[in-house]
Design a protein around this motif. Structure first.
Motif, PDB file in Angstrom:
ATOM      1  N   ILE A  74      12.674   0.313   3.742  1.00  0.00           N
ATOM      2  CA  ILE A  74      13.455   1.366   3.083  1.00  0.00           C
ATOM      3  C   ILE A  74      12.627   2.633   2.933  1.00  0.00           C
ATOM      4  CG2 ILE A  74      14.642   2.009   0.964  1.00  0.00           C
ATOM      5  CD1 ILE A  74      16.150  -0.015   2.647  1.00  0.00           C
ATOM      6  N   LYS A  75      11.371   2.497   2.525  1.00  0.00           N
ATOM      7  CA  LYS A  75      10.505   3.667   2.364  1.00  0.00           C
ATOM      8  C   LYS A  75      10.319   4.393   3.691  1.00  0.00           C
ATOM      9  CE  LYS A  75       7.858   1.906  -1.578  1.00  0.00           C
ATOM     10  NZ  LYS A  75       6.523   1.444  -2.046  1.00  0.00           N
ATOM     11  N   ALA A  76      10.109   3.627   4.773  1.00  0.00           N
ATOM     12  CA  ALA A  76       9.934   4.256   6.079  1.00  0.00           C
ATOM     13  C   ALA A  76      11.187   5.012   6.502  1.00  0.00           C
ATOM     14  CB  ALA A  76       9.585   3.198   7.129  1.00  0.00           C
ATOM     15  N   GLN A  77      12.353   4.448   6.237  1.00  0.00           N
ATOM     16  CA  GLN A  77      13.603   5.134   6.571  1.00  0.00           C
ATOM     17  C   GLN A  77      13.784   6.378   5.713  1.00  0.00           C
ATOM     18  OE1 GLN A  77      17.135   2.482   7.535  1.00  0.00           O
ATOM     19  NE2 GLN A  77      15.782   0.956   6.603  1.00  0.00           N
ATOM     20  N   THR A  78      13.388   6.292   4.452  1.00  0.00           N
ATOM     21  CA  THR A  78      13.501   7.445   3.554  1.00  0.00           C
ATOM     22  C   THR A  78      12.647   8.606   4.049  1.00  0.00           C
ATOM     23  OG1 THR A  78      13.875   5.955   1.684  1.00  0.00           O
ATOM     24  CG2 THR A  78      13.209   8.211   1.176  1.00  0.00           C
ATOM     25  N   LEU A  79      11.507   8.276   4.656  1.00  0.00           N
ATOM     26  CA  LEU A  79      10.616   9.311   5.188  1.00  0.00           C
ATOM     27  C   LEU A  79      11.055   9.802   6.561  1.00  0.00           C
ATOM     28  CD1 LEU A  79       7.172   7.797   4.094  1.00  0.00           C
ATOM     29  CD2 LEU A  79       8.365   9.753   3.087  1.00  0.00           C
ATOM     30  N   VAL A  98       5.112   0.188  11.231  1.00  0.00           N
ATOM     31  CA  VAL A  98       5.200  -0.663  10.047  1.00  0.00           C
ATOM     32  C   VAL A  98       5.099  -2.138  10.406  1.00  0.00           C
ATOM     33  CG1 VAL A  98       6.623  -1.327   8.065  1.00  0.00           C
ATOM     34  CG2 VAL A  98       6.597   1.059   8.842  1.00  0.00           C
ATOM     35  N   HIS A 107      11.329  -5.770   2.089  1.00  0.00           N
ATOM     36  CA  HIS A 107      12.363  -4.830   2.510  1.00  0.00           C
ATOM     37  C   HIS A 107      12.088  -3.424   1.980  1.00  0.00           C
ATOM     38  CE1 HIS A 107      16.159  -3.963   4.371  1.00  0.00           C
ATOM     39  NE2 HIS A 107      16.661  -3.447   3.254  1.00  0.00           N
ATOM     40  N   GLU A 108      11.333  -3.347   0.904  1.00  0.00           N
ATOM     41  CA  GLU A 108      11.016  -2.037   0.340  1.00  0.00           C
ATOM     42  C   GLU A 108      10.228  -1.182   1.335  1.00  0.00           C
ATOM     43  OE1 GLU A 108      10.501  -4.880  -1.071  1.00  0.00           O
ATOM     44  OE2 GLU A 108      11.756  -4.903  -2.879  1.00  0.00           O
ATOM     45  N   GLU A 109       9.369  -1.825   2.136  1.00  0.00           N
ATOM     46  CA  GLU A 109       8.592  -1.068   3.113  1.00  0.00           C
ATOM     47  C   GLU A 109       9.512  -0.456   4.174  1.00  0.00           C
ATOM     48  OE1 GLU A 109       5.399  -3.244   4.819  1.00  0.00           O
ATOM     49  OE2 GLU A 109       4.685  -4.064   2.899  1.00  0.00           O
TER      50      GLU A 109
END
Length: 271
Positions: A170-175, A186, A166-168
């Motif tokens: 979240i990181k994509a959404q953060t970017l 992704v 799930h971290e991947e």
């Protein structure tokens, strides 16, 4: 003392061990065939190698007297075309629905139970329905293959998609990535190799559905020829056809595995 679980055979030993079961099967067949033929030289259940070789020559290397075609080649082309189209359709459906079902909660809530129910329906049980709807032509056979394996591919890929950390996401959404950007950049790159694995695992079932459909309503194909020869107890033809189907299935699986290794090399780094 090294435990057996930690011992690894080298290449030569591995190859020899791989051959042992095949050699045992061949020897067992030779012994059983010789025993039956010694009692009845006209026995058809376990024909001798010379009889099988003559049947292979007749089916594969001599043109049929009625049609002028090479029957094994004609049957192989018919079956592989049906199988290829059916598996391709199931792969596209399975890839799209599997990823969406595994990633998007609303999509999963809508289709998860429905896909589960579909996967529990024996495909051969709906074969008469397909023949009624689509007729006895090529379409019904292709649809049976696609319907038979698509639910499995969808469920398998959906489970694989849910396993993405799930971290991947979240990181994509953060970017600033949108849902479709997350899917395309992704999820899809990680799921394509898993999709190939799902197709490989479903090939056995796809062959089963195809042969069953060809046996019931067809005028060509490997399954059609096997069930036609069954009427005459022609084991000298049936056994080579079964071996040929097995070889084709093994070759397709090997080709997909090699394609996966070449295209997705990152999966095998360090192996």
């Amino acid at each position: 003392m090294r435990r057996l679980i930690n011992r690894q055979p080298d290449v030569a030993v591995r190859f020899g061990l791989m051959l042992i079961p095949f050699i045992v099967v061949v020897i067992a067949y030779m012994v059983a065939s010789e025993a039956r033929l010694s009692v009845n030289p006209n026995d058809k259940l376990l024909p001798g190698w010379s009889t099988i070789a003559a049947a292979i020559e007749r089916m594969a290397f001599l043109p049929d007297q009625r049609t002028g075609s090479y029957l094994l080649l004609q049957d192989t082309i018919s079956s592989l075309s049906r199988l290829g189209i059916g598996v391709a359709v199931a792969t596209v459906i399975g890839g799209v629905f599997g990823i969406l079902q595994g990633l998007i909660p609303y999509f999963r809530a809508t289709f998860n139970s429905f896909t589960g129910v579909l996967s529990m329906i024996p495909p051969l049980a709906v074969l008469p329905i397909l023949f009624i709807i689509f007729g006895l032509g090529e379409l019904a056979k292709v649809v049976l293959v696609a319907v038979g394996i698509a639910p499995f591919i969808i469920r398998d890929l959906a489970l694989r998609t849910e396993e993405i950390p799930h971290e991947e996401i979240i990181k994509a959404q953060t970017l600033g990535a949108s849902t479709w950007q997350i899917i395309l950049r992704v999820v899809v790159p990680q799921m394509l190799p898993r999709l190939i694995d799902g197709v490989r695992l479903s090939l056995g079932a796809a062959w089963l559905f195809l042969i069953a459909a060809e046996a019931i309503a067809s005028d060509s194909g490997l399954g059609y020829r096997i069930f036609l020869m069954r009427r005459y107890l022609a084991m000298d033809v049936i056994l080579p056809y079964v071996a040929w189907i097995t070889l084709l299935a093994f070759t397709l699986d090997l080709a997909l595995r090699l394609f996966q290794r070449i295209v997705f090399r990152w999966m095998y780094r360090g192996n």
